[in-house]
Design a protein around this motif. Sequence first.
Motif, PDB file in Angstrom:
ATOM      1  N   ARG A 170     -50.197  37.662  78.053  1.00 16.73           N
ATOM      2  CA  ARG A 170     -51.482  37.403  77.378  1.00 16.73           C
ATOM      3  C   ARG A 170     -51.372  37.698  75.886  1.00 16.73           C
ATOM      4  NH1 ARG A 170     -55.429  41.112  80.471  1.00 16.73           N
ATOM      5  NH2 ARG A 170     -56.865  40.491  78.808  1.00 16.73           N
ATOM      6  N   TRP A 171     -50.629  38.762  75.542  1.00 19.26           N
ATOM      7  CA  TRP A 171     -50.474  39.091  74.116  1.00 19.26           C
ATOM      8  C   TRP A 171     -49.745  37.972  73.381  1.00 19.26           C
ATOM      9  CZ3 TRP A 171     -52.655  42.709  71.163  1.00 19.26           C
ATOM     10  CH2 TRP A 171     -52.154  42.893  69.872  1.00 19.26           C
ATOM     11  N   ARG A 172     -48.774  37.355  74.035  1.00 14.03           N
ATOM     12  CA  ARG A 172     -48.060  36.249  73.392  1.00 14.03           C
ATOM     13  C   ARG A 172     -49.006  35.094  73.086  1.00 14.03           C
ATOM     14  NH1 ARG A 172     -43.563  38.123  76.489  1.00 14.03           N
ATOM     15  NH2 ARG A 172     -44.276  37.063  78.381  1.00 14.03           N
ATOM     16  N   ARG A 173     -50.063  34.946  73.867  1.00 13.79           N
ATOM     17  CA  ARG A 173     -51.029  33.853  73.642  1.00 13.79           C
ATOM     18  C   ARG A 173     -52.059  34.201  72.572  1.00 13.79           C
ATOM     19  NH1 ARG A 173     -51.272  33.796  79.377  1.00 13.79           N
ATOM     20  NH2 ARG A 173     -53.420  34.559  79.292  1.00 13.79           N
ATOM     21  N   ILE A 174     -52.455  35.455  72.497  1.00 13.48           N
ATOM     22  CA  ILE A 174     -53.575  35.802  71.602  1.00 13.48           C
ATOM     23  C   ILE A 174     -53.203  36.760  70.489  1.00 13.48           C
ATOM     24  CG2 ILE A 174     -55.201  35.485  73.508  1.00 13.48           C
ATOM     25  CD1 ILE A 174     -55.541  38.564  73.510  1.00 13.48           C
ATOM     26  N   GLY A 175     -51.988  37.251  70.447  1.00 11.93           N
ATOM     27  CA  GLY A 175     -51.670  38.320  69.507  1.00 11.93           C
ATOM     28  C   GLY A 175     -50.932  37.913  68.257  1.00 11.93           C
ATOM     29  N   GLU A 176     -50.705  36.597  68.085  1.00  8.67           N
ATOM     30  CA  GLU A 176     -49.849  36.188  66.970  1.00  8.67           C
ATOM     31  C   GLU A 176     -50.452  36.492  65.606  1.00  8.67           C
ATOM     32  OE1 GLU A 176     -51.186  31.487  66.632  1.00  8.67           O
ATOM     33  OE2 GLU A 176     -49.313  32.019  67.645  1.00  8.67           O
ATOM     34  N   ASP A 177     -51.803  36.524  65.510  1.00 11.54           N
ATOM     35  CA  ASP A 177     -52.438  36.798  64.213  1.00 11.54           C
ATOM     36  C   ASP A 177     -53.102  38.167  64.190  1.00 11.54           C
ATOM     37  OD1 ASP A 177     -54.458  36.271  65.985  1.00 11.54           O
ATOM     38  OD2 ASP A 177     -55.688  35.154  64.553  1.00 11.54           O
ATOM     39  N   ALA A 178     -52.659  39.066  65.087  1.00 10.53           N
ATOM     40  CA  ALA A 178     -53.290  40.385  65.170  1.00 10.53           C
ATOM     41  C   ALA A 178     -53.016  41.205  63.913  1.00 10.53           C
ATOM     42  CB  ALA A 178     -52.763  41.124  66.402  1.00 10.53           C
ATOM     43  N   ASP A 179     -53.939  42.131  63.640  1.00 15.81           N
ATOM     44  CA  ASP A 179     -53.728  43.058  62.528  1.00 15.81           C
ATOM     45  C   ASP A 179     -52.487  43.901  62.808  1.00 15.81           C
ATOM     46  OD1 ASP A 179     -56.028  42.188  61.268  1.00 15.81           O
ATOM     47  OD2 ASP A 179     -57.298  43.690  62.238  1.00 15.81           O
ATOM     48  N   PRO A 180     -51.759  44.293  61.763  1.00 18.21           N
ATOM     49  CA  PRO A 180     -50.557  45.114  61.962  1.00 18.21           C
ATOM     50  C   PRO A 180     -50.829  46.373  62.787  1.00 18.21           C
ATOM     51  CG  PRO A 180     -50.636  44.315  59.715  1.00 18.21           C
ATOM     52  CD  PRO A 180     -51.936  43.925  60.348  1.00 18.21           C
ATOM     53  N   GLU A 181     -52.005  46.962  62.602  1.00 21.65           N
ATOM     54  CA  GLU A 181     -52.346  48.174  63.352  1.00 21.65           C
ATOM     55  C   GLU A 181     -52.396  47.896  64.856  1.00 21.65           C
ATOM     56  OE1 GLU A 181     -56.038  51.386  63.825  1.00 21.65           O
ATOM     57  OE2 GLU A 181     -56.048  49.899  62.210  1.00 21.65           O
ATOM     58  N   LEU A 182     -52.984  46.750  65.226  1.00 23.54           N
ATOM     59  CA  LEU A 182     -53.058  46.405  66.640  1.00 23.54           C
ATOM     60  C   LEU A 182     -51.691  46.029  67.195  1.00 23.54           C
ATOM     61  CD1 LEU A 182     -56.376  44.333  66.816  1.00 23.54           C
ATOM     62  CD2 LEU A 182     -55.973  46.662  67.641  1.00 23.54           C
ATOM     63  N   VAL A 183     -50.881  45.335  66.375  1.00 20.75           N
ATOM     64  CA  VAL A 183     -49.519  45.005  66.804  1.00 20.75           C
ATOM     65  C   VAL A 183     -48.743  46.281  67.114  1.00 20.75           C
ATOM     66  CG1 VAL A 183     -47.322  43.992  66.086  1.00 20.75           C
ATOM     67  CG2 VAL A 183     -49.466  42.829  65.531  1.00 20.75           C
ATOM     68  N   HIS A 184     -48.853  47.255  66.211  1.00 15.48           N
ATOM     69  CA  HIS A 184     -48.155  48.526  66.424  1.00 15.48           C
ATOM     70  C   HIS A 184     -48.706  49.244  67.663  1.00 15.48           C
ATOM     71  CE1 HIS A 184     -46.141  52.317  65.529  1.00 15.48           C
ATOM     72  NE2 HIS A 184     -47.310  52.922  65.689  1.00 15.48           N
ATOM     73  N   ARG A 185     -50.025  49.216  67.813  1.00 16.93           N
ATOM     74  CA  ARG A 185     -50.657  49.899  68.947  1.00 16.93           C
ATOM     75  C   ARG A 185     -50.206  49.302  70.273  1.00 16.93           C
ATOM     76  NH1 ARG A 185     -57.239  50.130  69.831  1.00 16.93           N
ATOM     77  NH2 ARG A 185     -57.219  51.123  71.916  1.00 16.93           N
ATOM     78  N   PHE A 186     -50.220  47.976  70.352  1.00 17.88           N
ATOM     79  CA  PHE A 186     -49.798  47.334  71.593  1.00 17.88           C
ATOM     80  C   PHE A 186     -48.314  47.596  71.856  1.00 17.88           C
ATOM     81  CE2 PHE A 186     -48.285  43.744  74.154  1.00 17.88           C
ATOM     82  CZ  PHE A 186     -49.164  43.807  75.226  1.00 17.88           C
ATOM     83  N   GLY A 187     -47.511  47.471  70.816  1.00 21.15           N
ATOM     84  CA  GLY A 187     -46.075  47.707  70.983  1.00 21.15           C
ATOM     85  C   GLY A 187     -45.778  49.118  71.448  1.00 21.15           C
ATOM     86  N   ALA A 188     -46.512  50.094  70.911  1.00 22.14           N
ATOM     87  CA  ALA A 188     -46.300  51.488  71.316  1.00 22.14           C
ATOM     88  C   ALA A 188     -46.685  51.692  72.771  1.00 22.14           C
ATOM     89  CB  ALA A 188     -47.110  52.411  70.407  1.00 22.14           C
ATOM     90  N   ALA A 189     -47.783  51.061  73.201  1.00 26.57           N
ATOM     91  CA  ALA A 189     -48.205  51.196  74.599  1.00 26.57           C
ATOM     92  C   ALA A 189     -47.174  50.575  75.534  1.00 26.57           C
ATOM     93  CB  ALA A 189     -49.565  50.540  74.790  1.00 26.57           C
ATOM     94  N   VAL A 190     -46.661  49.399  75.182  1.00 30.56           N
ATOM     95  CA  VAL A 190     -45.639  48.737  76.000  1.00 30.56           C
ATOM     96  C   VAL A 190     -44.397  49.616  76.107  1.00 30.56           C
ATOM     97  CG1 VAL A 190     -44.041  46.789  76.106  1.00 30.56           C
ATOM     98  CG2 VAL A 190     -46.456  46.401  75.575  1.00 30.56           C
ATOM     99  N   ALA A 191     -43.987  50.167  74.969  1.00 31.00           N
ATOM    100  CA  ALA A 191     -42.789  51.013  74.963  1.00 31.00           C
ATOM    101  C   ALA A 191     -42.989  52.242  75.842  1.00 31.00           C
ATOM    102  CB  ALA A 191     -42.459  51.421  73.530  1.00 31.00           C
ATOM    103  N   ALA A 192     -44.190  52.835  75.798  1.00 27.75           N
ATOM    104  CA  ALA A 192     -44.461  54.027  76.604  1.00 27.75           C
ATOM    105  C   ALA A 192     -44.424  53.697  78.092  1.00 27.75           C
ATOM    106  CB  ALA A 192     -45.821  54.615  76.215  1.00 27.75           C
TER     107      ALA A 192
END
Length: 206
Positions: A170-192
């Motif tokens: 879902r992130w690949r569909r809707i996250g391409e123009d996300a704010d850097p803060e949200l990109v980092h937040r999602f990436g950190a959650a995935v990594a955890a």
Amino acid sequence: GLTALPAADAQKQLVLVAKTAQREAVSRRALDRLPDDPRALGTTARRAESAETRLAALARLADPQELTATALKSDYKDVALGAVERITDPQALRAVAARAKNAAAQRRARALLRALEEQGAAAAEAEARRLAAVEERRRAQRDLCREAEALVATADPHRAGVALDAAEERWRRIGEDADPELVHRFGAAVAAVRDGLARHKAEREA
């Protein structure tokens, strides 16, 4: 002849001939000899008795003030309408719509103003829709971040892995123009979550 006159006087004579000559060929020759002076072309466009000369002068006219003056002051429908069509400033169009000597020019200016207003309203509506779509996408991105973060505490590793795969899709569909803060937040959650799944797998295989 004209060649013996000072340049300013010669131009005045050419304008006079272009405006008043009874023979169209004479009027056009005078216009052709005129330099690209806005005032000279404007007065010729507004007042020449020859329709061909009027329209030829208008075709050479590029000065916005002279175009507006032509639309406002000319009694001739052909050049008044032609000048209106080339006016892009709404304030100038409003002046023509209110005060033009030629009624057809007034009507055309009003129609162009309505079209501009409709275009402006349509553009504003489109921008509002775009901003609403952006905000909706931001909301979905924030929701997805929260979902991914919640998976860190999921007790069932299989369920967490399946849910995480779905969240990343879902992130690949809707996250391409996300704010850097949200990109980092999602990436950190995935990594955890991935780290937790890896630890669980290592514990099972130990």
